[in-house]
Design a protein around this motif. Structure first.
Motif, PDB file in Angstrom:
ATOM      1  N   ARG A 169       0.780  -1.144  -0.070  1.00  0.00           N
ATOM      2  CA  ARG A 169      -0.140  -0.033  -0.008  1.00  0.00           C
ATOM      3  C   ARG A 169       0.832   1.239  -0.084  1.00  0.00           C
ATOM      4  O   ARG A 169       0.470   2.299  -0.677  1.00  0.00           O
ATOM      5  CB  ARG A 169      -1.101   0.015   1.289  1.00  0.00           C
ATOM      6  N   HIS A 170       2.029   1.209   0.741  1.00  0.00           N
ATOM      7  CA  HIS A 170       2.897   2.340   0.607  1.00  0.00           C
ATOM      8  C   HIS A 170       3.682   2.491  -0.565  1.00  0.00           C
ATOM      9  O   HIS A 170       3.619   3.744  -1.092  1.00  0.00           O
ATOM     10  CB  HIS A 170       4.027   2.150   1.679  1.00  0.00           C
ATOM     11  N   LEU A 171       3.908   1.663  -1.337  1.00  0.00           N
ATOM     12  CA  LEU A 171       4.279   1.753  -2.597  1.00  0.00           C
ATOM     13  C   LEU A 171       3.288   2.150  -3.831  1.00  0.00           C
ATOM     14  O   LEU A 171       3.626   2.950  -4.413  1.00  0.00           O
ATOM     15  CB  LEU A 171       4.980   0.191  -3.329  1.00  0.00           C
ATOM     16  N   ARG A 172       2.072   1.662  -3.558  1.00  0.00           N
ATOM     17  CA  ARG A 172       1.084   2.309  -4.608  1.00  0.00           C
ATOM     18  C   ARG A 172       0.769   3.754  -3.997  1.00  0.00           C
ATOM     19  O   ARG A 172       0.567   4.536  -5.024  1.00  0.00           O
ATOM     20  CB  ARG A 172      -0.290   1.601  -4.199  1.00  0.00           C
ATOM     21  N   ASP A 173       1.254   4.162  -3.127  1.00  0.00           N
ATOM     22  CA  ASP A 173       1.050   5.519  -2.667  1.00  0.00           C
ATOM     23  C   ASP A 173       2.099   6.412  -3.045  1.00  0.00           C
ATOM     24  O   ASP A 173       2.092   7.502  -2.605  1.00  0.00           O
ATOM     25  CB  ASP A 173       0.453   5.718  -1.091  1.00  0.00           C
ATOM     26  N   GLY A 174       3.132   5.800  -3.525  1.00  0.00           N
ATOM     27  CA  GLY A 174       4.183   6.568  -3.918  1.00  0.00           C
ATOM     28  C   GLY A 174       5.298   6.806  -2.808  1.00  0.00           C
ATOM     29  O   GLY A 174       6.006   7.640  -3.020  1.00  0.00           O
ATOM     30  N   ARG A 175       5.310   6.255  -1.841  1.00  0.00           N
ATOM     31  CA  ARG A 175       6.263   6.112  -0.805  1.00  0.00           C
ATOM     32  C   ARG A 175       7.372   5.129  -0.729  1.00  0.00           C
ATOM     33  O   ARG A 175       7.795   4.916   0.199  1.00  0.00           O
ATOM     34  CB  ARG A 175       5.579   6.048   0.501  1.00  0.00           C
ATOM     35  N   GLY A 176       7.650   4.543  -1.891  1.00  0.00           N
ATOM     36  CA  GLY A 176       8.608   3.523  -2.334  1.00  0.00           C
ATOM     37  C   GLY A 176      10.018   4.061  -1.837  1.00  0.00           C
ATOM     38  O   GLY A 176      11.006   3.198  -1.312  1.00  0.00           O
ATOM     39  N   ALA A 177      10.443   5.262  -2.094  1.00  0.00           N
ATOM     40  CA  ALA A 177      11.962   5.763  -1.727  1.00  0.00           C
ATOM     41  C   ALA A 177      11.896   6.299  -0.532  1.00  0.00           C
ATOM     42  O   ALA A 177      13.207   6.382  -0.033  1.00  0.00           O
ATOM     43  CB  ALA A 177      12.078   6.968  -2.740  1.00  0.00           C
ATOM     44  N   ARG A 178      11.023   6.179   0.372  1.00  0.00           N
ATOM     45  CA  ARG A 178      11.044   6.736   1.844  1.00  0.00           C
ATOM     46  C   ARG A 178      11.723   5.735   2.685  1.00  0.00           C
ATOM     47  O   ARG A 178      11.504   4.392   2.527  1.00  0.00           O
ATOM     48  CB  ARG A 178       9.853   7.267   2.238  1.00  0.00           C
ATOM     49  N   THR A 179      12.460   6.191   3.639  1.00  0.00           N
ATOM     50  CA  THR A 179      13.152   5.119   4.577  1.00  0.00           C
ATOM     51  C   THR A 179      11.948   4.386   5.310  1.00  0.00           C
ATOM     52  O   THR A 179      11.284   4.777   5.696  1.00  0.00           O
ATOM     53  CB  THR A 179      14.007   5.709   5.464  1.00  0.00           C
ATOM     54  N   ALA A 180      12.170   3.125   4.999  1.00  0.00           N
ATOM     55  CA  ALA A 180      11.281   2.076   5.885  1.00  0.00           C
ATOM     56  C   ALA A 180      11.616   1.491   7.262  1.00  0.00           C
ATOM     57  O   ALA A 180      10.870   1.525   8.164  1.00  0.00           O
ATOM     58  CB  ALA A 180      10.683   0.937   4.941  1.00  0.00           C
ATOM     59  N   VAL A 181      13.002   1.270   7.141  1.00  0.00           N
ATOM     60  CA  VAL A 181      13.503   0.766   8.341  1.00  0.00           C
ATOM     61  C   VAL A 181      15.021   1.275   8.441  1.00  0.00           C
ATOM     62  O   VAL A 181      15.712   1.367   7.515  1.00  0.00           O
ATOM     63  CB  VAL A 181      13.615  -0.932   8.190  1.00  0.00           C
ATOM     64  N   VAL A 182      15.361   1.611   9.621  1.00  0.00           N
ATOM     65  CA  VAL A 182      16.929   1.979   9.895  1.00  0.00           C
ATOM     66  C   VAL A 182      17.461   0.928  10.791  1.00  0.00           C
ATOM     67  O   VAL A 182      16.991   0.708  11.981  1.00  0.00           O
ATOM     68  CB  VAL A 182      16.648   3.395  10.793  1.00  0.00           C
ATOM     69  N   ALA A 183      18.324   0.072  10.147  1.00  0.00           N
ATOM     70  CA  ALA A 183      19.157  -0.675  10.710  1.00  0.00           C
ATOM     71  C   ALA A 183      20.393  -0.192  11.301  1.00  0.00           C
ATOM     72  O   ALA A 183      20.999   0.953  10.779  1.00  0.00           O
ATOM     73  CB  ALA A 183      19.167  -2.122   9.902  1.00  0.00           C
ATOM     74  N   GLN A 184      21.320  -0.945  11.778  1.00  0.00           N
ATOM     75  CA  GLN A 184      22.235  -0.406  12.448  1.00  0.00           C
ATOM     76  C   GLN A 184      23.539  -0.258  11.114  1.00  0.00           C
ATOM     77  O   GLN A 184      24.495   0.538  11.544  1.00  0.00           O
ATOM     78  CB  GLN A 184      22.988  -1.407  13.366  1.00  0.00           C
ATOM     79  N   SER A 185      23.529  -1.065  10.350  1.00  0.00           N
ATOM     80  CA  SER A 185      24.356  -0.848   9.129  1.00  0.00           C
ATOM     81  C   SER A 185      24.199   0.241   8.156  1.00  0.00           C
ATOM     82  O   SER A 185      24.872   0.736   7.570  1.00  0.00           O
ATOM     83  CB  SER A 185      24.605  -2.349   8.617  1.00  0.00           C
ATOM     84  N   ARG A 186      22.688   0.338   7.755  1.00  0.00           N
ATOM     85  CA  ARG A 186      22.187   1.066   6.948  1.00  0.00           C
ATOM     86  C   ARG A 186      20.582   1.451   6.788  1.00  0.00           C
ATOM     87  O   ARG A 186      19.810   0.456   7.436  1.00  0.00           O
ATOM     88  CB  ARG A 186      22.667   0.767   5.560  1.00  0.00           C
ATOM     89  N   PRO A 187      20.057   2.330   6.512  1.00  0.00           N
ATOM     90  CA  PRO A 187      18.669   2.622   6.241  1.00  0.00           C
ATOM     91  C   PRO A 187      18.254   1.790   4.986  1.00  0.00           C
ATOM     92  O   PRO A 187      18.844   1.520   4.086  1.00  0.00           O
ATOM     93  CB  PRO A 187      18.419   4.047   5.859  1.00  0.00           C
ATOM     94  N   LEU A 188      16.723   1.243   5.007  1.00  0.00           N
ATOM     95  CA  LEU A 188      16.183   0.485   4.176  1.00  0.00           C
ATOM     96  C   LEU A 188      15.062   1.009   3.766  1.00  0.00           C
ATOM     97  O   LEU A 188      14.217   1.530   4.458  1.00  0.00           O
ATOM     98  CB  LEU A 188      15.949  -1.001   4.670  1.00  0.00           C
ATOM     99  N   SER A 189      14.870   1.110   2.359  1.00  0.00           N
ATOM    100  CA  SER A 189      13.627   1.600   1.939  1.00  0.00           C
ATOM    101  C   SER A 189      12.677   0.462   1.273  1.00  0.00           C
ATOM    102  O   SER A 189      13.077  -0.548   1.129  1.00  0.00           O
ATOM    103  CB  SER A 189      14.077   2.679   0.898  1.00  0.00           C
ATOM    104  N   LEU A 190      11.552   0.723   0.965  1.00  0.00           N
ATOM    105  CA  LEU A 190      10.370  -0.206   0.286  1.00  0.00           C
ATOM    106  C   LEU A 190      11.029  -0.368  -0.875  1.00  0.00           C
ATOM    107  O   LEU A 190      11.164  -1.006  -1.560  1.00  0.00           O
ATOM    108  CB  LEU A 190       9.159   0.414   0.550  1.00  0.00           C
TER     109      LEU A 190
END
Length: 55
Positions: free
Chosen positions: A34-55
């Protein structure tokens, strides 16, 4: 008398609360797609210790 807590339109992305129960529930769609459909795919989804992950 009207009940001010009752809403006729559900919040976008909200799980259905009506009396009809779906036979299947796709958690990946509800939590991710649903976030991808709403155009939020490039936003950070998870912040891990090594790097941020996007959808």
């Amino acid at each position: 008398m009207s009940d001010s807590t009752t809403s006729t339109s559900p919040k976008a992305g909200a799980m259905p609360t009506d009396s009809v129960t779906p036979t299947t529930f796709n958690a990946a769609d509800y939590l991710v797609a649903r976030h991808l459909r709403d155009g939020r795919g490039a936003r950070t989804a998870v912040v891990a210790q090594s790097r941020p992950l996007s959808l």
